[in-house]
Design a protein around this motif. Structure first.
Motif, mmCIF file in Angstrom:
data_model
loop_
_atom_site.group_PDB
_atom_site.id
_atom_site.type_symbol
_atom_site.label_atom_id
_atom_site.label_comp_id
_atom_site.label_asym_id
_atom_site.label_seq_id
_atom_site.Cartn_x
_atom_site.Cartn_y
_atom_site.Cartn_z
ATOM 1 N N UNK A 107 0.789 -1.242 -0.091
ATOM 2 C CA UNK A 107 -0.074 -0.067 0.116
ATOM 3 C C UNK A 107 0.836 1.231 -0.185
ATOM 4 N N UNK A 108 1.839 1.209 0.664
ATOM 5 C CA UNK A 108 2.806 2.320 0.719
ATOM 6 C C UNK A 108 3.522 2.442 -0.741
ATOM 7 N N UNK A 122 -0.437 1.443 -8.299
ATOM 8 C CA UNK A 122 0.608 0.827 -9.065
ATOM 9 C C UNK A 122 1.411 0.493 -7.781
ATOM 10 N N UNK A 123 1.938 -0.959 -7.919
ATOM 11 C CA UNK A 123 2.501 -1.689 -7.067
ATOM 12 C C UNK A 123 4.107 -1.657 -7.488
ATOM 13 N N UNK A 198 -2.693 -6.134 -1.682
ATOM 14 C CA UNK A 198 -3.975 -5.382 -1.227
ATOM 15 C C UNK A 198 -5.060 -5.492 -1.969
ATOM 16 N N UNK A 199 -5.988 -5.501 -1.410
ATOM 17 C CA UNK A 199 -7.544 -5.674 -2.293
ATOM 18 C C UNK A 199 -7.899 -4.318 -2.417
ATOM 19 N N UNK A 206 -8.038 -2.016 -9.709
ATOM 20 C CA UNK A 206 -7.316 -2.711 -8.886
ATOM 21 C C UNK A 206 -5.818 -2.378 -8.857
ATOM 22 N N UNK A 207 -5.225 -3.017 -7.642
ATOM 23 C CA UNK A 207 -3.687 -2.791 -7.672
ATOM 24 C C UNK A 207 -3.079 -3.686 -8.941
ATOM 25 N N UNK A 208 -2.046 -3.105 -9.693
ATOM 26 C CA UNK A 208 -1.383 -3.617 -10.424
ATOM 27 C C UNK A 208 0.119 -3.231 -10.671
#
Length: 352
Positions: A107-108, A122-123, A198-199, A206-208
């Protein structure tokens, strides 16, 4: 035998790519794991000199033979020291400076990407590079790449601050980004859902992760829209994705700028190259934390490493992946998600 440190910090930094204070921090970290016991025949090479030998080899254009002459030790000794120290840097440093992210860590990372590069949820940015090596014995065409050189492939995932979240090295040079990513532990964990991602509270976004056109479009991996005659909405998406994706290109550029062994073919067996490159990855993150981004680093320049070949069929995708990319594209063109300057950049055909 211990390494004598020069009193000139600039000269020291030029030789070892870090300040004396940072060297001492690294020595305290890995020193207990690279110490050798005194024998009845001769004194072993001291821990500071062992670390100095390794850093000098990684940071300069010097061959192992030249490093051996500089430190007045045998070439075989230098070769053994480099492998042992690189292994120690990876084993000790990876859990500290390249630890597997927790859900909160992800998340950070996503928050940093949104704040710095304007790509929400964006992860990480994904890319692969060829690490050029000498032709391994009896390897046939396994390491022979499309540039007609021999290489092993480094796959990396970088966060918004040019740190590597993940590194995988050792795939054959003839392979392409998509297959290397799919076969990597990271790619498998992404498919298996074991990365503790994370969701998203917004199901449409969504997170990608983001990658270039060499990667397949997946629900958790965004790539650009292909083609030239694109609508403004698609061009804007490509621009916004490019801003986030370039982080990993810059991370590779910083790494090559500092650790110059990557600028030339590495003269070592593939398994030894793997240890060297993994140690460099840890050193990259270690230096980002201790000394930050140096002015001398040519961000975005990755001379010495080349892009991995795009395979035919890389643009295949599922309906779910297409919908997610469309949702991001719609968001970037909406009043809530647009940037004030993006239309001008797209219309001028810049940075797409």
């Amino acid at each position: 035998m211990e390494m004598e440190k020069t009193t000139d910090p600039t000269s020291f930094h030029g030789a070892y790519r870090m300040t004396p204070a940072t060297f001492d921090e690294l020595l305290a970290l890995v020193g207990p794991h690279i110490v050798k016991q005194t024998t009845n025949f001769r004194d072993p090479v001291g821990v500071s000199e062992r670390l100095g030998i390794t850093l000098r080899y990684l940071a300069t254009d010097m061959s192992q033979r030249d490093v051996a002459r500089h430190f007045c030790v045998g070439r075989a000794t230098v070769c053994k020291i480099i492998q042992e120290v690189c292994q120690a840097i990876w084993e000790v440093g990876a859990p500290l400076f390249m630890a597997k992210p927790t859900t909160e860590d992800w998340k950070k990372i996503a928050e940093e990407f949104n704040n710095q590069w304007n790509f929400p949820h964006c992860l990480g940015a994904v890319d692969g590079k060829h690490i050029h090596i000498q032709k391994p014995a009896l390897s046939g065409s396994l390491y022979f790449n499309y540039k007609r050189t021999f290489s092993t492939i480094l796959m990396g995932v970088a966060d918004a601050a040019y740190r590597f979240i993940y590194l995988d090295v050792g795939s054959y040079g003839r392979e392409h980004d998509g297959s290397v990513f799919a076969q990597s532990t990271f790619g498998k964990a992404l498919e298996d859902g074991t990365l503790l991602l994370p969701q998203s509270p917004n199901g449409d976004l969504p997170y990608v992760f983001v990658g270039d056109e060499a990667f397949p479009l997946k629900p958790q991996l965004m790539r650009p829209y292909p083609g030239k005659n694109l609508s403004d909405k698609k061009k804007i998406f490509n621009y916004r994705l490019s801003r986030a994706r370039r982080v990993v290109e810059n991370a590779f550029g910083i790494m090559v700028s500092k650790w110059r062994i990557l600028r030339q073919p590495i003269i070592a067996k593939p398994e030894k190259v793997d240890k060297i490159v993994k140690a460099i990855g840890v050193l990259h993150n270690f230096m980002r934390e201790k000394e930050g981004l140096e002015v001398e680093c040519d961000v975005g320049s990755e001379s010495g490493m080349t892009d991995v070949q795009i395979r035919l069929g890389a643009n295949m995708y599922s309906g779910a992946a297409w919908d997610i990319r469309e949702n991001f594209a719609n968001h970037f063109s909406s009043p809530q998600g647009s940037l004030p300057y993006q239309n001008d950049i797209v219309q001028r055909g810049l940075n797409i």
